[in-house]
Design a protein around this motif. Structure first.
Motif, PDB file in Angstrom:
ATOM      1  N   GLN A  16       0.782  -1.646  -0.274  1.00  0.00           N
ATOM      2  CA  GLN A  16      -0.368  -0.065  -0.010  1.00  0.00           C
ATOM      3  C   GLN A  16       0.776   1.665   0.073  1.00  0.00           C
ATOM      4  OE1 GLN A  16      -3.550   0.011  -0.516  1.00  0.00           O
ATOM      5  NE2 GLN A  16      -3.537   1.750  -0.471  1.00  0.00           N
ATOM      6  N   TYR A  23       1.130   3.288  -3.719  1.00  0.00           N
ATOM      7  CA  TYR A  23       0.445   4.412  -4.222  1.00  0.00           C
ATOM      8  C   TYR A  23      -0.155   5.053  -2.714  1.00  0.00           C
ATOM      9  CZ  TYR A  23      -1.484  -0.334  -5.840  1.00  0.00           C
ATOM     10  OH  TYR A  23      -1.364  -1.646  -6.923  1.00  0.00           O
ATOM     11  N   GLN A  24       0.396   5.529  -1.476  1.00  0.00           N
ATOM     12  CA  GLN A  24       1.210   6.486  -0.943  1.00  0.00           C
ATOM     13  C   GLN A  24       1.189   7.611  -1.514  1.00  0.00           C
ATOM     14  OE1 GLN A  24       1.083   4.501   2.815  1.00  0.00           O
ATOM     15  NE2 GLN A  24      -0.586   4.418   3.134  1.00  0.00           N
ATOM     16  N   LYS A  25       2.734   6.830  -1.469  1.00  0.00           N
ATOM     17  CA  LYS A  25       3.730   7.932  -2.331  1.00  0.00           C
ATOM     18  C   LYS A  25       2.925   8.200  -3.584  1.00  0.00           C
ATOM     19  CE  LYS A  25       7.949   9.531  -2.338  1.00  0.00           C
ATOM     20  NZ  LYS A  25       8.110  10.508  -1.402  1.00  0.00           N
ATOM     21  N   ASP A  39       0.274   8.836  -4.359  1.00  0.00           N
ATOM     22  CA  ASP A  39      -0.830   9.709  -4.736  1.00  0.00           C
ATOM     23  C   ASP A  39       0.296  11.052  -3.966  1.00  0.00           C
ATOM     24  OD1 ASP A  39      -2.787   8.229  -4.686  1.00  0.00           O
ATOM     25  OD2 ASP A  39      -2.979   7.909  -3.443  1.00  0.00           O
ATOM     26  N   GLU A  40       1.254  11.185  -3.164  1.00  0.00           N
ATOM     27  CA  GLU A  40       2.287  12.249  -2.978  1.00  0.00           C
ATOM     28  C   GLU A  40       2.575  13.282  -4.261  1.00  0.00           C
ATOM     29  OE1 GLU A  40       5.154  11.526  -0.459  1.00  0.00           O
ATOM     30  OE2 GLU A  40       3.754  10.551   1.300  1.00  0.00           O
ATOM     31  N   ILE A  58       1.038  12.353  -7.391  1.00  0.00           N
ATOM     32  CA  ILE A  58       0.279  12.746  -7.943  1.00  0.00           C
ATOM     33  C   ILE A  58       0.070  13.922  -8.157  1.00  0.00           C
ATOM     34  CG2 ILE A  58      -2.326  12.443  -9.046  1.00  0.00           C
ATOM     35  CD1 ILE A  58      -1.146   9.760  -8.944  1.00  0.00           C
ATOM     36  N   ALA A  59      -0.523  13.876  -7.038  1.00  0.00           N
ATOM     37  CA  ALA A  59      -1.037  15.728  -5.950  1.00  0.00           C
ATOM     38  C   ALA A  59      -0.030  17.311  -5.995  1.00  0.00           C
ATOM     39  CB  ALA A  59      -1.480  15.420  -4.421  1.00  0.00           C
ATOM     40  N   LYS A 108      -3.586  16.445 -11.053  1.00  0.00           N
ATOM     41  CA  LYS A 108      -4.359  15.506 -11.265  1.00  0.00           C
ATOM     42  C   LYS A 108      -4.904  15.549 -13.250  1.00  0.00           C
ATOM     43  CE  LYS A 108      -6.183  12.867  -7.890  1.00  0.00           C
ATOM     44  NZ  LYS A 108      -7.974  12.184  -7.420  1.00  0.00           N
ATOM     45  N   TYR A 140      -2.172   2.916 -12.262  1.00  0.00           N
ATOM     46  CA  TYR A 140      -3.500   3.129 -11.000  1.00  0.00           C
ATOM     47  C   TYR A 140      -3.012   4.804 -11.176  1.00  0.00           C
ATOM     48  CZ  TYR A 140      -3.817   5.481  -6.553  1.00  0.00           C
ATOM     49  OH  TYR A 140      -4.514   6.122  -5.611  1.00  0.00           O
ATOM     50  N   VAL A 141      -1.967   5.059 -11.403  1.00  0.00           N
ATOM     51  CA  VAL A 141      -1.308   6.583 -11.664  1.00  0.00           C
ATOM     52  C   VAL A 141      -1.994   7.252 -12.975  1.00  0.00           C
ATOM     53  CG1 VAL A 141       0.128   8.165 -13.169  1.00  0.00           C
ATOM     54  CG2 VAL A 141       0.739   6.409 -11.084  1.00  0.00           C
ATOM     55  N   GLN A 191      -5.847   7.604 -12.328  1.00  0.00           N
ATOM     56  CA  GLN A 191      -5.945   8.746 -11.306  1.00  0.00           C
ATOM     57  C   GLN A 191      -5.683  10.247 -12.252  1.00  0.00           C
ATOM     58  OE1 GLN A 191      -6.200   9.558  -7.761  1.00  0.00           O
ATOM     59  NE2 GLN A 191      -6.972   6.910  -8.776  1.00  0.00           N
TER      60      GLN A 191
END
Length: 172
Positions: A16, A19-21, A23-24, A26-27, A31, A57-58, A61
């Motif tokens: 997991q 995915y957290q990394k 998300d960081e 991507i933020a 997006k 995943y990316v 997103q």
């Protein structure tokens, strides 16, 4: 870095934290489809490769198709779907380096590390050895690059010394 295997043919499932990394990252870039390349560069910068599952995943997103993301990733030579070692050794095999005997240097790296034309990364994930078409340092041929450091006028003997030096410097 943890990678799990499921019971469906042994396919990898990412921890997991991947995915957290993502998300960081991507933020940070936003997006949007235009963020794809910098996001991929940052992910590869963190993990030394681009996990395919994470690229899927990316894509979702940032609003592009999985096919588009993979076509971009495979178009650019510097993206890799295979995990790479801490030390990425690039042996130049361009004309100037080849003429000045870069092949025996590649062979010395491979022999010292137990690698071959089919196996590029050591089991301990410390070294990856690749050939490249040109490093742009023809006057210093034969040239080798380790991560971002250029090593000019390389010889097979210097290659073995370099490996031993890097092995002694394994701290992060």
């Amino acid at each position: 870095m943890q990678v799990f295997y499921n019971n469906k043919g042994g396919q990898k499932m990412l921890d997991q934290t991947f995915y957290q990394k993502a998300d960081e990252i991507i933020a940070f870039y936003g997006k949007k489809p235009a963020s794809l390349i910098p996001i991929m560069q940052d992910i590869q910068g963190v993990y030394r490769y681009l996990p395919g599952e994470l690229l899927t995943y990316v894509a979702g997103q940032i609003g592009i198709t999985e096919a588009k993301a993979f076509s971009v990733a495979t178009f650019y030579e510097n993206f890799s779907f295979e995990p790479k070692g801490k030390y990425i050794i690039k042996v130049c095999d361009g004309t100037a380096c080849h003429v000045r005997k870069s092949a025996p240097i590649l062979e010395a790296f491979q022999k010292e590390l137990g690698l071959s034309a089919k196996k590029h990364t050591t089991d301990d994930m410390l070294f990856t050895v690749e050939t490249v078409s040109c490093l742009g340092a023809c006057g210093l041929a034969p040239t080798v690059m380790v991560n971002e450091d250029v090593h000019p006028k390389m010889t097979p003997e210097k290659a073995i010394d370099l490996i031993r030096e890097l092995r002694g410097d394994q701290h992060d």
